[in-house]
Design a protein around this motif. Sequence first.
Motif, mmCIF file in Angstrom:
data_model
loop_
_atom_site.group_PDB
_atom_site.id
_atom_site.type_symbol
_atom_site.label_atom_id
_atom_site.label_comp_id
_atom_site.label_asym_id
_atom_site.label_seq_id
_atom_site.Cartn_x
_atom_site.Cartn_y
_atom_site.Cartn_z
ATOM 1 N N ARG A 31 48.466 -19.280 50.334
ATOM 2 C CA ARG A 31 47.508 -18.241 51.191
ATOM 3 C C ARG A 31 47.909 -16.902 50.628
ATOM 4 N NH1 ARG A 31 44.183 -19.450 55.664
ATOM 5 N NH2 ARG A 31 45.433 -18.180 57.052
ATOM 6 N N ILE A 32 47.064 -15.949 50.805
ATOM 7 C CA ILE A 32 47.329 -14.556 50.456
ATOM 8 C C ILE A 32 47.526 -13.715 51.975
ATOM 9 C CG2 ILE A 32 46.380 -12.494 49.444
ATOM 10 C CD1 ILE A 32 44.426 -14.344 48.301
ATOM 11 N N CYS A 33 48.898 -13.420 52.027
ATOM 12 C CA CYS A 33 49.425 -12.483 53.213
ATOM 13 C C CYS A 33 49.456 -11.096 52.845
ATOM 14 C CB CYS A 33 50.494 -13.130 53.570
ATOM 15 S SG CYS A 33 51.418 -12.091 55.109
ATOM 16 N N GLY A 34 48.638 -10.165 53.667
ATOM 17 C CA GLY A 34 48.855 -8.560 53.551
ATOM 18 C C GLY A 34 49.997 -8.287 54.143
ATOM 19 N N PHE A 35 50.821 -7.440 53.456
ATOM 20 C CA PHE A 35 51.951 -6.735 54.390
ATOM 21 C C PHE A 35 51.507 -5.274 54.452
ATOM 22 C CE2 PHE A 35 56.734 -6.881 53.761
ATOM 23 C CZ PHE A 35 57.093 -7.119 55.127
ATOM 24 N N MET A 193 42.806 -0.554 53.603
ATOM 25 C CA MET A 193 42.511 -1.493 54.874
ATOM 26 C C MET A 193 41.312 -2.407 54.126
ATOM 27 S SD MET A 193 44.260 -0.752 57.271
ATOM 28 C CE MET A 193 45.380 -0.382 56.115
ATOM 29 N N ASP A 194 40.416 -2.227 53.142
ATOM 30 C CA ASP A 194 39.347 -3.176 52.600
ATOM 31 C C ASP A 194 40.419 -4.238 51.878
ATOM 32 O OD1 ASP A 194 40.289 -1.240 50.643
ATOM 33 O OD2 ASP A 194 38.795 -1.739 49.488
ATOM 34 N N GLU A 195 41.417 -3.902 51.348
ATOM 35 C CA GLU A 195 42.347 -4.935 50.777
ATOM 36 C C GLU A 195 42.926 -6.028 51.694
ATOM 37 O OE1 GLU A 195 43.601 -2.941 46.460
ATOM 38 O OE2 GLU A 195 45.115 -3.371 47.863
ATOM 39 N N HIS A 200 43.934 -13.638 53.414
ATOM 40 C CA HIS A 200 43.878 -14.695 54.615
ATOM 41 C C HIS A 200 44.448 -14.387 55.944
ATOM 42 C CE1 HIS A 200 43.571 -17.372 50.442
ATOM 43 N NE2 HIS A 200 42.513 -17.074 51.091
ATOM 44 N N GLU A 201 45.255 -13.645 56.041
ATOM 45 C CA GLU A 201 46.225 -13.243 57.059
ATOM 46 C C GLU A 201 47.191 -12.064 56.711
ATOM 47 O OE1 GLU A 201 49.579 -16.114 57.496
ATOM 48 O OE2 GLU A 201 48.854 -17.036 55.981
ATOM 49 N N ILE A 202 47.533 -11.381 57.728
ATOM 50 C CA ILE A 202 48.230 -9.914 57.661
ATOM 51 C C ILE A 202 49.516 -9.918 58.299
ATOM 52 C CG2 ILE A 202 46.186 -8.749 56.988
ATOM 53 C CD1 ILE A 202 46.091 -7.479 59.735
ATOM 54 N N ALA A 203 50.561 -9.192 58.055
ATOM 55 C CA ALA A 203 51.657 -8.623 58.782
ATOM 56 C C ALA A 203 51.816 -7.433 58.731
ATOM 57 C CB ALA A 203 52.735 -9.563 58.100
ATOM 58 N N TYR A 204 51.952 -6.847 59.850
ATOM 59 C CA TYR A 204 52.177 -5.395 60.139
ATOM 60 C C TYR A 204 53.902 -5.109 60.421
ATOM 61 C CZ TYR A 204 51.507 -0.353 61.347
ATOM 62 O OH TYR A 204 51.662 0.734 61.317
ATOM 63 N N ILE A 205 54.470 -4.309 59.513
ATOM 64 C CA ILE A 205 55.720 -3.882 59.808
ATOM 65 C C ILE A 205 55.917 -2.496 59.921
ATOM 66 C CG2 ILE A 205 56.058 -3.752 57.361
ATOM 67 C CD1 ILE A 205 59.072 -4.841 57.799
ATOM 68 N N ALA A 206 56.488 -1.844 60.990
ATOM 69 C CA ALA A 206 56.674 -0.397 61.038
ATOM 70 C C ALA A 206 58.145 -0.029 61.495
ATOM 71 C CB ALA A 206 55.572 -0.198 62.434
ATOM 72 N N TYR A 207 58.753 0.624 60.343
ATOM 73 C CA TYR A 207 59.999 1.058 60.243
ATOM 74 C C TYR A 207 60.959 -0.071 60.697
ATOM 75 C CZ TYR A 207 57.222 5.422 60.686
ATOM 76 O OH TYR A 207 56.231 6.466 60.252
ATOM 77 N N GLY A 208 60.882 -0.942 59.884
ATOM 78 C CA GLY A 208 61.615 -2.009 59.824
ATOM 79 C C GLY A 208 61.481 -3.254 60.918
ATOM 80 N N LYS A 209 60.480 -3.171 61.769
ATOM 81 C CA LYS A 209 60.370 -4.281 62.860
ATOM 82 C C LYS A 209 58.696 -4.832 62.632
ATOM 83 C CE LYS A 209 63.095 -2.175 66.428
ATOM 84 N NZ LYS A 209 63.239 -1.441 67.764
ATOM 85 N N LEU A 210 58.550 -6.206 62.657
ATOM 86 C CA LEU A 210 57.473 -6.800 62.470
ATOM 87 C C LEU A 210 56.957 -6.681 63.832
ATOM 88 C CD1 LEU A 210 55.951 -8.135 60.463
ATOM 89 C CD2 LEU A 210 56.530 -10.403 61.177
ATOM 90 N N VAL A 285 32.049 -0.031 70.026
ATOM 91 C CA VAL A 285 32.078 -0.844 68.836
ATOM 92 C C VAL A 285 33.597 -1.580 68.848
ATOM 93 C CG1 VAL A 285 30.812 0.623 67.579
ATOM 94 C CG2 VAL A 285 33.100 1.232 67.694
ATOM 95 N N GLU A 286 33.520 -2.627 68.038
ATOM 96 C CA GLU A 286 34.836 -3.392 67.941
ATOM 97 C C GLU A 286 35.799 -2.364 66.938
ATOM 98 O OE1 GLU A 286 35.682 -6.907 65.053
ATOM 99 O OE2 GLU A 286 35.019 -7.883 66.661
ATOM 100 N N PRO A 287 36.871 -2.433 67.321
ATOM 101 C CA PRO A 287 37.907 -1.428 66.447
ATOM 102 C C PRO A 287 37.939 -2.175 65.197
ATOM 103 C CG PRO A 287 39.091 -2.697 68.180
ATOM 104 C CD PRO A 287 37.657 -2.942 68.639
ATOM 105 N N ASN A 288 38.513 -1.337 64.186
ATOM 106 C CA ASN A 288 38.744 -2.013 62.790
ATOM 107 C C ASN A 288 40.109 -2.009 62.544
ATOM 108 O OD1 ASN A 288 39.397 0.675 62.021
ATOM 109 N ND2 ASN A 288 37.106 1.206 61.777
ATOM 110 N N LEU A 289 40.674 -2.640 61.409
ATOM 111 C CA LEU A 289 41.879 -2.660 61.089
ATOM 112 C C LEU A 289 42.652 -1.062 60.828
ATOM 113 C CD1 LEU A 289 42.581 -5.536 58.524
ATOM 114 C CD2 LEU A 289 43.591 -5.209 60.624
ATOM 115 N N GLU A 290 41.862 -0.295 60.607
ATOM 116 C CA GLU A 290 42.360 1.193 60.303
ATOM 117 C C GLU A 290 42.591 1.810 61.930
ATOM 118 O OE1 GLU A 290 40.793 5.441 59.209
ATOM 119 O OE2 GLU A 290 40.716 4.176 57.272
#
Length: 305
Positions: A31-35, A193-195, A200-210, A285-290
Amino acid sequence: MTLAIDVRGLNKSFGDKHVVQDVDLQVEEGRICGFLGPNGSGKTTTLRMLCGLLTPDSGQGTALGLDIIAQANLIKRQAGYMTQRFSLYEDLTIEENLMFSARVHGLDDRRNRVDRALERLGLAERRAQLAGSLSGGWKQRLALATATLHEPRLLLLDEPTAGVDPKARRTFWDEIHALSAEGLTVLVSTHYMDEAERCHEIAYIAYGKLMARGEAQGVIAGSNLVTFNGEGPGIDRLSGEIGRLPGVEMAAPFGQALHVSGTDRRALEAALAPYRREPFRWAEVEPNLEDVFIHLMDRSEDNFR
């Protein structure tokens, strides 16, 4: 399901800065996971802990079935790591950089491996060109060729396309998907965001916390954001005015349109009510990833502040 990455409770501090805080992350093989996450959020530190370059202060888990602490050296042999900045020898040619990497990894059949890498990444005709004379896109291809020369099972990419033109980025991502189709697991940090949408999936981390994890559409749905798109003459100039209203969490111009979001539908609609008049037109509209990215960023606390 076989997990290429399975870590829990990862922590890492540098001095009094808690850079990675209790991070859990699982990525399935192939899988490709976007961080994703703002600068300084611990993405690079997490990548380095996963491939054995840094030892976590606490936490446990495996990469490629190997313990990330006790078997870090074994993980290094089966992982490829592409750094944020170009780190190869600029006074060596493309071919010489690859041959040097092959020797460092102790690879057999080095000549054929290098030739195959040159062909695969479209570098064969430039093999004698000095790395320092390459443009950003070609440096990126060389770095990827080097990171995958030893045929790793796990590929960690740290903002690999920063500063690269759109065509080169697309070519790069086509190659990443081709590698994934062959079974390679990829964890890639990015601000584009286009990347992220190509993962296949994404993980969002903000200042050390997932803060969010899953497929892009699931992360968007889980944000509970309500978004309206406004159109009409001069509506983009109202972003500052509308953005200060109760219930509005963000108001961003997109060309001559205005994107307005919030999590409280009633408060958001009340804020927009005075602007639902000619010459303006509004549609949900549907919100986007940005939108979600900024929403999560606004709700996180900068641990370096």
